[in-house]
Design an enzyme around this catalytic site. Sequence first.
Site, PDB file in Angstrom:
ATOM      1  N   LYS A   1      -7.601   6.150 -18.896  1.00 24.79           N
ATOM      2  CA  LYS A   1      -7.909   6.634 -20.231  1.00 24.79           C
ATOM      3  C   LYS A   1      -6.659   6.621 -21.115  1.00 24.79           C
ATOM      4  CE  LYS A   1     -11.930   8.938 -18.371  1.00 24.79           C
ATOM      5  NZ  LYS A   1     -11.850   8.311 -17.025  1.00 24.79           N
TER       6      LYS A   1
ATOM      7  N   ARG B   1       0.837  -1.204   0.000  1.00 24.64           N
ATOM      8  CA  ARG B   1       0.000   0.000   0.000  1.00 24.64           C
ATOM      9  C   ARG B   1       0.869   1.250   0.000  1.00 24.64           C
ATOM     10  NH1 ARG B   1      -2.088   2.543   4.575  1.00 24.64           N
ATOM     11  NH2 ARG B   1      -1.943   0.617   5.767  1.00 24.64           N
TER      12      ARG B   1
ATOM     13  N   ASP C   1      -6.550  19.019 -13.612  1.00 26.89           N
ATOM     14  CA  ASP C   1      -6.824  17.684 -14.147  1.00 26.89           C
ATOM     15  C   ASP C   1      -6.468  17.731 -15.628  1.00 26.89           C
ATOM     16  OD1 ASP C   1      -7.919  15.362 -15.241  1.00 26.89           O
ATOM     17  OD2 ASP C   1      -9.627  15.360 -13.871  1.00 26.89           O
TER      18      ASP C   1
ATOM     19  N   TYR D   1     -15.213  17.715 -14.671  1.00 29.41           N
ATOM     20  CA  TYR D   1     -15.553  16.283 -14.613  1.00 29.41           C
ATOM     21  C   TYR D   1     -16.594  16.026 -13.528  1.00 29.41           C
ATOM     22  CZ  TYR D   1     -15.007  11.283 -13.767  1.00 29.41           C
ATOM     23  OH  TYR D   1     -15.246   9.939 -13.575  1.00 29.41           O
TER      24      TYR D   1
END
Length: 381
Positions: A197, A47, A172, A100
């Site tokens: 993406k 992690r 972003d 977004y």
Amino acid sequence: MRMQTMLAHFGEETVHGAVVPPLYLNSLFTANSFDEMKSEAPYRYSRMGNPTTDMLEKKLAALDNGEAAKVFASGMAAVSTALLHFLKQGDHVICSYPIYGGTYAMLSGWMARYGVTCDFVDFRDLDNIRGVLKPNTRMLYTEGYSTMFMDVFDLRGAIAIAREHGLVSVIDNTCATPATLKPLDWGFDVVVHSLSKYLSGHSDLTGGVVVSSQDTIRKLTAIEIGVIGGALPPFDAWLATRGLRTFGLRMKQHGESALRVAALLDGHPQVERVNYPLLPGHPQHELAVSQMSGPTGLLSFELRGGEPAVRKFVDSLHWFKIGVSWGGFESLVYATAIGWQRDEVAGTEYESRVDKLVRLSIGLEDAEDLLEDVEQALAQL
């Protein structure tokens, strides 16, 4: 190294001469002694750090000209972690719109539960930013190339305002990608991307990344990753690294095909507006090409006839599949009339455009097939 060479080689250690680095699927790393376990070793628990995710982070930081990067289990995990890292109760955010949907939901409602407020303004007019500045404004948040309407704005002007007022600037850059726009070079403090993406490009993983200074990423890893989690699993990191190796080549194809599709749509009698500032003749073309080094594969347009025409067009396509995401090898179509956060643009010029907007994600199919598909679908109207 230039971009494509860097993506092919940087950050990869050769193990036994393997061209493809190994995948470290383990969840933990053991030590040989008490003192070794107590030391500042690089790996203890996946992690917090893993050789496979580290390799990806090195490439992503270099791709954005950043000092360091941290990957997450989704784009929204990256966005949320960046917000939670910098914001506290009583802070105010200035965010561009349209933004977004997940980011809008986070800033318009969820963060308000913890005393963080946000004003959403049109960044195309920088006076809108100045008009909502408050003594408690802490952050400027935006996209370099907006998700649905494909707007751009003056990056230099926005950063000048942020610096003048001591604001943390977060962008972003998923839509524009580092292939066409590198916001850290323009002065932004933090860049976030969805790995799902263009960066991975194969529609087979969900992930996100935050790129910033070494100090920011170190603190974000120690605090937010430590207590909130959201780390990207090693296998997904391995897949993302594989996708990055062809990123530059894919983006060239996406962009070249998108320009051809946009040119076909431009001036068509059934098309009211083409939202693609990389297309010559677009009102924002001069600004777009001054900030972006090339075209991206994402565009939208607005049909005469509203939702009935949009429905007919979408259902008439063959190669463009209906999907909410974008940036993969496959071409996708989506329409805001299917579902979108309409309250974000209520009372603005965008409100009347929602029902007639179609977004296309131009994939890696032969451009001629995509052009024929769009043309035949328009002919059905």
